[in-house]
Design a protein around this motif. Structure first.
Motif, PDB file in Angstrom:
ATOM      1  N   UNK A 106      36.902  29.761  38.702  1.00 27.80           N
ATOM      2  CA  UNK A 106      37.894  30.331  37.911  1.00 27.80           C
ATOM      3  C   UNK A 106      37.531  32.001  37.989  1.00 27.80           C
ATOM      4  N   UNK A 107      35.912  32.200  38.054  1.00 31.61           N
ATOM      5  CA  UNK A 107      35.596  33.562  37.938  1.00 31.61           C
ATOM      6  C   UNK A 107      35.754  34.148  39.493  1.00 31.61           C
ATOM      7  N   UNK A 108      35.497  33.367  40.302  1.00 30.30           N
ATOM      8  CA  UNK A 108      35.872  33.752  41.823  1.00 30.30           C
ATOM      9  C   UNK A 108      37.334  34.205  41.920  1.00 30.30           C
ATOM     10  N   UNK A 109      38.328  33.330  41.311  1.00 32.13           N
ATOM     11  CA  UNK A 109      39.419  33.656  41.409  1.00 32.13           C
ATOM     12  C   UNK A 109      39.933  35.030  40.747  1.00 32.13           C
ATOM     13  N   UNK A 110      39.381  35.430  39.526  1.00 33.15           N
ATOM     14  CA  UNK A 110      39.399  36.741  39.157  1.00 33.15           C
ATOM     15  C   UNK A 110      38.975  37.559  39.647  1.00 33.15           C
ATOM     16  N   UNK A 111      37.674  37.425  40.287  1.00 40.17           N
ATOM     17  CA  UNK A 111      37.195  38.713  41.219  1.00 40.17           C
ATOM     18  C   UNK A 111      38.121  38.904  42.346  1.00 40.17           C
ATOM     19  N   UNK A 112      38.440  37.798  43.129  1.00 39.02           N
ATOM     20  CA  UNK A 112      39.346  38.091  44.073  1.00 39.02           C
ATOM     21  C   UNK A 112      40.723  38.653  43.802  1.00 39.02           C
ATOM     22  N   UNK A 113      41.228  38.381  42.723  1.00 36.28           N
ATOM     23  CA  UNK A 113      42.534  38.914  42.203  1.00 36.28           C
ATOM     24  C   UNK A 113      42.380  40.566  41.834  1.00 36.28           C
ATOM     25  N   UNK A 114      41.230  40.949  41.234  1.00 33.27           N
ATOM     26  CA  UNK A 114      40.917  42.321  40.897  1.00 33.27           C
ATOM     27  C   UNK A 114      40.448  42.918  42.177  1.00 33.27           C
ATOM     28  N   UNK A 115      39.941  42.441  43.307  1.00 35.11           N
ATOM     29  CA  UNK A 115      39.627  43.118  44.541  1.00 35.11           C
ATOM     30  C   UNK A 115      41.092  43.400  45.145  1.00 35.11           C
ATOM     31  N   UNK A 116      42.056  42.269  45.235  1.00 41.62           N
ATOM     32  CA  UNK A 116      43.113  42.730  45.943  1.00 41.62           C
ATOM     33  C   UNK A 116      44.152  43.522  45.207  1.00 41.62           C
ATOM     34  N   UNK A 117      44.115  43.616  43.794  1.00 36.33           N
ATOM     35  CA  UNK A 117      44.858  44.783  43.170  1.00 36.33           C
ATOM     36  C   UNK A 117      44.383  45.864  43.409  1.00 36.33           C
ATOM     37  N   UNK A 118      43.079  46.230  43.493  1.00 34.68           N
ATOM     38  CA  UNK A 118      42.612  47.441  43.869  1.00 34.68           C
ATOM     39  C   UNK A 118      42.944  48.054  45.340  1.00 34.68           C
ATOM     40  N   UNK A 119      43.032  47.132  46.130  1.00 37.06           N
ATOM     41  CA  UNK A 119      43.313  47.507  47.378  1.00 37.06           C
ATOM     42  C   UNK A 119      44.789  47.618  47.800  1.00 37.06           C
ATOM     43  N   UNK A 120      45.603  47.067  46.879  1.00 37.11           N
ATOM     44  CA  UNK A 120      47.025  47.061  47.043  1.00 37.11           C
ATOM     45  C   UNK A 120      47.661  47.939  46.084  1.00 37.11           C
TER      46      UNK A 120
END
Length: 224
Positions: A106-120
């Protein structure tokens, strides 16, 4: 609003719990049909999309999302079974922004969500970009050449947009892969060359404005 499309109830509930505990609004759907009904009411900020669904697979959903102006810009993270590299490559090529290999934490999921939102997260953009009779309207997601619409794929459109926003700037093939396909894309730089060839063809006389910089990559010139 983060939307989870996952048919396993226990996994979906855990994803929603984690998202809400991390400060996100979240909604979950177990089928494609319920998702399409729900999206009519509120446009998601990001979609977590499982490939294996009972009524319509995730790749088909992604393709539909990317083909409609109203949903084409929604970031999508695909959830794929561990080891299915083919699904990852196809998903990224269809326009997915990232992927999670099951089972994921779940923490990996949150990390990837934050990274994608920053990028997009949309940066301030001009509504209309022009180069002579070549006009890109970012509001309607259309490209017109001398009054006629150019039928571009999503990747071709993104490439052209990047060039029009940065006329005269040279981009390496690696930089174009990262900017348009995302840093997690597993394909080769040859992918860029193939898309550049089709983009040049579709732009007609304006294809000549895209120059190959030998040993580096490509740039779009302001004048020939």
């Amino acid at each position: 609003m983060i939307v989870c499309i996952e048919d396993d109830n226990s996994i979906r509930d855990l994803m929603l719990y984690t998202l809400k505990a991390s400060g996100y609004e979240a909604a979950g759907y177990g089928t494609a049909s319920s998702f399409w009904a729900g999206i009519r009411h509120e446009k998601p900020e990001l979609i977590l999309l499982d490939i294996m669904l009972p009524d319509e697979d995730g790749l088909a959903i992604l393709k539909k999302l990317r083909s409609h102006v109203g949903t084409a810009d929604i970031p999508v993270i695909m959830a794929t079974a561990k080891g299915t590299e083919y699904d990852k490559v196809i998903g990224l090529d269809l326009g997915a922004d990232d992927y999670l290999a099951k089972p994921f934490g779940m923490m990996e999921m949150i990390s990837r969500i934050r990274a994608v939102l920053r990028r997009t997260t949309p940066r301030k953009r001009m509504e209309q970009l022009e180069l002579g009779a070549l006009v890109m309207n970012q509001g309607s997601h259309q490209v017109m050449i001398s009054g006629k619409q150019a039928d571009l794929t999503l990747k071709e459109y993104d490439l052209l947009c990047l060039f029009l926003e940065n006329l005269g700037k040279v981009f390496s093939r690696e930089a174009l892969l990262s900017a348009v396909w995302g840093s997690e894309y597993l394909g080769e730089t040859r992918t860029v060359d193939v898309h550049m060839a089709t983009l040049r063809t579709k732009l007609g006389e304006y294809g000549k404005y895209i120059k190959t910089v030998r040993g580096v990559g490509y740039r779009m010139e302001e004048e020939i």
